[in-house]
Design a protein around this motif. Structure first.
Motif, PDB file in Angstrom:
ATOM      1  N   ILE A 105       0.854  -1.187   0.000  1.00 38.30           N
ATOM      2  CA  ILE A 105       0.000   0.000   0.000  1.00 38.30           C
ATOM      3  C   ILE A 105       0.886   1.232   0.000  1.00 38.30           C
ATOM      4  O   ILE A 105       1.836   1.322   0.780  1.00 38.30           O
ATOM      5  CB  ILE A 105      -0.923  -0.010   1.233  1.00 38.30           C
ATOM      6  CG1 ILE A 105      -1.810  -1.258   1.154  1.00 38.30           C
ATOM      7  CG2 ILE A 105      -1.751   1.254   1.315  1.00 38.30           C
ATOM      8  CD1 ILE A 105      -2.132  -1.826   2.478  1.00 38.30           C
ATOM      9  N   LEU A 106       0.571   2.171  -0.881  1.00 39.45           N
ATOM     10  CA  LEU A 106       1.326   3.413  -0.950  1.00 39.45           C
ATOM     11  C   LEU A 106       0.720   4.425   0.014  1.00 39.45           C
ATOM     12  O   LEU A 106      -0.473   4.728  -0.049  1.00 39.45           O
ATOM     13  CB  LEU A 106       1.310   3.978  -2.372  1.00 39.45           C
ATOM     14  CG  LEU A 106       2.182   5.209  -2.608  1.00 39.45           C
ATOM     15  CD1 LEU A 106       3.669   4.874  -2.421  1.00 39.45           C
ATOM     16  CD2 LEU A 106       1.932   5.768  -4.006  1.00 39.45           C
ATOM     17  N   LEU A 107       1.557   4.908   0.924  1.00 41.16           N
ATOM     18  CA  LEU A 107       1.167   5.978   1.832  1.00 41.16           C
ATOM     19  C   LEU A 107       2.086   7.165   1.593  1.00 41.16           C
ATOM     20  O   LEU A 107       3.174   7.019   1.031  1.00 41.16           O
ATOM     21  CB  LEU A 107       1.317   5.540   3.293  1.00 41.16           C
ATOM     22  CG  LEU A 107       0.479   4.366   3.773  1.00 41.16           C
ATOM     23  CD1 LEU A 107       0.807   4.054   5.230  1.00 41.16           C
ATOM     24  CD2 LEU A 107      -1.005   4.641   3.603  1.00 41.16           C
ATOM     25  N   GLY A 108       1.654   8.326   2.038  1.00 36.85           N
ATOM     26  CA  GLY A 108       2.486   9.519   1.959  1.00 36.85           C
ATOM     27  C   GLY A 108       2.625  10.141   3.337  1.00 36.85           C
ATOM     28  O   GLY A 108       1.649  10.230   4.079  1.00 36.85           O
ATOM     29  N   ARG A 109       3.849  10.533   3.673  1.00 37.11           N
ATOM     30  CA  ARG A 109       4.064  11.267   4.933  1.00 37.11           C
ATOM     31  C   ARG A 109       3.831  12.738   4.626  1.00 37.11           C
ATOM     32  O   ARG A 109       4.461  13.325   3.759  1.00 37.11           O
ATOM     33  CB  ARG A 109       5.468  11.064   5.478  1.00 37.11           C
ATOM     34  CG  ARG A 109       5.627  11.741   6.852  1.00 37.11           C
ATOM     35  CD  ARG A 109       7.046  11.697   7.381  1.00 37.11           C
ATOM     36  NE  ARG A 109       7.495  10.376   7.732  1.00 37.11           N
ATOM     37  CZ  ARG A 109       7.329   9.789   8.917  1.00 37.11           C
ATOM     38  NH1 ARG A 109       6.678  10.417   9.874  1.00 37.11           N
ATOM     39  NH2 ARG A 109       7.812   8.590   9.135  1.00 37.11           N
ATOM     40  N   GLY A 168      -3.237   8.182   3.353  1.00 35.89           N
ATOM     41  CA  GLY A 168      -3.538   7.981   1.952  1.00 35.89           C
ATOM     42  C   GLY A 168      -3.430   9.313   1.232  1.00 35.89           C
ATOM     43  O   GLY A 168      -3.145  10.353   1.841  1.00 35.89           O
ATOM     44  N   PHE A 169      -3.671   9.300  -0.061  1.00 32.76           N
ATOM     45  CA  PHE A 169      -3.568  10.510  -0.870  1.00 32.76           C
ATOM     46  C   PHE A 169      -4.964  11.058  -1.118  1.00 32.76           C
ATOM     47  O   PHE A 169      -5.878  10.316  -1.460  1.00 32.76           O
ATOM     48  CB  PHE A 169      -2.854  10.185  -2.192  1.00 32.76           C
ATOM     49  CG  PHE A 169      -1.470   9.673  -1.955  1.00 32.76           C
ATOM     50  CD1 PHE A 169      -0.405  10.546  -1.837  1.00 32.76           C
ATOM     51  CD2 PHE A 169      -1.241   8.313  -1.797  1.00 32.76           C
ATOM     52  CE1 PHE A 169       0.878  10.069  -1.573  1.00 32.76           C
ATOM     53  CE2 PHE A 169       0.027   7.827  -1.540  1.00 32.76           C
ATOM     54  CZ  PHE A 169       1.094   8.709  -1.427  1.00 32.76           C
ATOM     55  N   GLY A 170      -5.124  12.332  -0.935  1.00 35.47           N
ATOM     56  CA  GLY A 170      -6.439  12.915  -1.131  1.00 35.47           C
ATOM     57  C   GLY A 170      -6.512  14.300  -0.554  1.00 35.47           C
ATOM     58  O   GLY A 170      -5.517  14.882  -0.136  1.00 35.47           O
ATOM     59  N   GLY A 171      -7.715  14.796  -0.509  1.00 36.07           N
ATOM     60  CA  GLY A 171      -7.904  16.138   0.021  1.00 36.07           C
ATOM     61  C   GLY A 171      -9.284  16.655  -0.285  1.00 36.07           C
ATOM     62  O   GLY A 171     -10.220  15.905  -0.560  1.00 36.07           O
ATOM     63  N   LYS A 172      -9.367  17.957  -0.258  1.00 39.17           N
ATOM     64  CA  LYS A 172     -10.648  18.644  -0.370  1.00 39.17           C
ATOM     65  C   LYS A 172     -11.105  18.750  -1.827  1.00 39.17           C
ATOM     66  O   LYS A 172     -10.310  19.021  -2.726  1.00 39.17           O
ATOM     67  CB  LYS A 172     -10.522  20.049   0.215  1.00 39.17           C
ATOM     68  CG  LYS A 172     -10.152  20.049   1.675  1.00 39.17           C
ATOM     69  CD  LYS A 172      -9.851  21.457   2.145  1.00 39.17           C
ATOM     70  CE  LYS A 172      -9.189  21.381   3.500  1.00 39.17           C
ATOM     71  NZ  LYS A 172      -8.304  22.497   3.740  1.00 39.17           N
ATOM     72  N   PHE A 174       4.341   0.187   1.718  1.00 37.02           N
ATOM     73  CA  PHE A 174       4.332  -0.616   2.942  1.00 37.02           C
ATOM     74  C   PHE A 174       3.563  -1.903   2.681  1.00 37.02           C
ATOM     75  O   PHE A 174       2.548  -1.890   1.980  1.00 37.02           O
ATOM     76  CB  PHE A 174       3.624   0.117   4.089  1.00 37.02           C
ATOM     77  CG  PHE A 174       4.326   1.355   4.551  1.00 37.02           C
ATOM     78  CD1 PHE A 174       5.275   1.295   5.559  1.00 37.02           C
ATOM     79  CD2 PHE A 174       4.032   2.589   3.991  1.00 37.02           C
ATOM     80  CE1 PHE A 174       5.925   2.434   5.999  1.00 37.02           C
ATOM     81  CE2 PHE A 174       4.669   3.745   4.423  1.00 37.02           C
ATOM     82  CZ  PHE A 174       5.615   3.663   5.426  1.00 37.02           C
ATOM     83  N   SER A 175       4.010  -2.985   3.280  1.00 38.62           N
ATOM     84  CA  SER A 175       3.197  -4.197   3.232  1.00 38.62           C
ATOM     85  C   SER A 175       1.996  -3.969   4.147  1.00 38.62           C
ATOM     86  O   SER A 175       2.060  -3.181   5.095  1.00 38.62           O
ATOM     87  CB  SER A 175       3.998  -5.416   3.688  1.00 38.62           C
ATOM     88  OG  SER A 175       4.262  -5.337   5.066  1.00 38.62           O
ATOM     89  N   ALA A 176       0.909  -4.668   3.868  1.00 33.84           N
ATOM     90  CA  ALA A 176      -0.299  -4.506   4.688  1.00 33.84           C
ATOM     91  C   ALA A 176      -0.033  -4.852   6.147  1.00 33.84           C
ATOM     92  O   ALA A 176      -0.653  -4.286   7.048  1.00 33.84           O
ATOM     93  CB  ALA A 176      -1.429  -5.364   4.130  1.00 33.84           C
TER      94      ALA A 176
END
Length: 167
Positions: free
Chosen positions: A16-20, A32-36, A107-109
């Motif tokens: 899973i792709l995450l962003g700091r 996760g990736f996202g926003g308004k 990251f792995s799940a």
């Protein structure tokens, strides 16, 4: 209640792709990736735009897999209240690249950094990773970080609503 989206790219190995987050609300947390949503956008269009802006992946709206509807409430500061749809994405184009807002990492799940994420993420993300489709409410504490209350239910027939006219 501000409408938002979250998108979690999942690669062929199940990572899973995450962003700091580099700045703003939630800085230093993995997410996760996202926003308004911007005026005139659909939820899916927002998810696709935010994904591109935050990690440079190009996605087709039809490839988004709807997995959750969440209502985030911050009683200490209602300006942070938002609702949002959550999507998995298994097909995209482009190369994952950092942006001025997010530093992406796979990251792995089984090794998601829950201790560096929003505290409620450790509750609802395992639900959607197990294949459940959920709706839920997350009420944060007075510090806008701790969890005061959560309520989740399975919603297998979950459908996206239209974006509210006023937000």
């Amino acid at each position: 209640m501000r409408p938002t989206t979250l998108c979690f790219p999942v690669n062929a190995q199940g990572q899973i792709l995450l962003g700091r987050k580099k700045r703003g609300f939630g800085v230093s947390k993995w997410n996760g990736f996202g926003g308004k949503i911007e005026r005139g956008e659909t939820f899916r269009a927002c998810a696709v735009r935010e994904l591109y802006e935050e990690c440079h992946l190009i996605a087709d709206e039809a490839a988004l897999q709807l997995v959750a509807y969440l209502d985030f409430r911050f009683p200490a500061d209602s300006a942070y209240n938002h609702i949002g749809y959550v999507y998995f994405l298994h097909d995209w184009k482009g190369t994952v690249t950092a942006s001025d807002e997010m530093e992406p990492c796979w990251f792995s799940a089984s090794s998601l950094p829950y201790d560096e994420m929003w505290k409620a993420d450790g509750i609802w993300i395992p639900m959607i990773l197990s294949g459940r489709i959920i709706s839920g409410t997350i009420v944060f504490g007075d510090d806008n970080d701790s969890i005061a209350h959560t309520d989740f239910s399975d919603t297998p027939g979950l459908l996206e609503q239209t974006v509210p006219d006023t937000f």
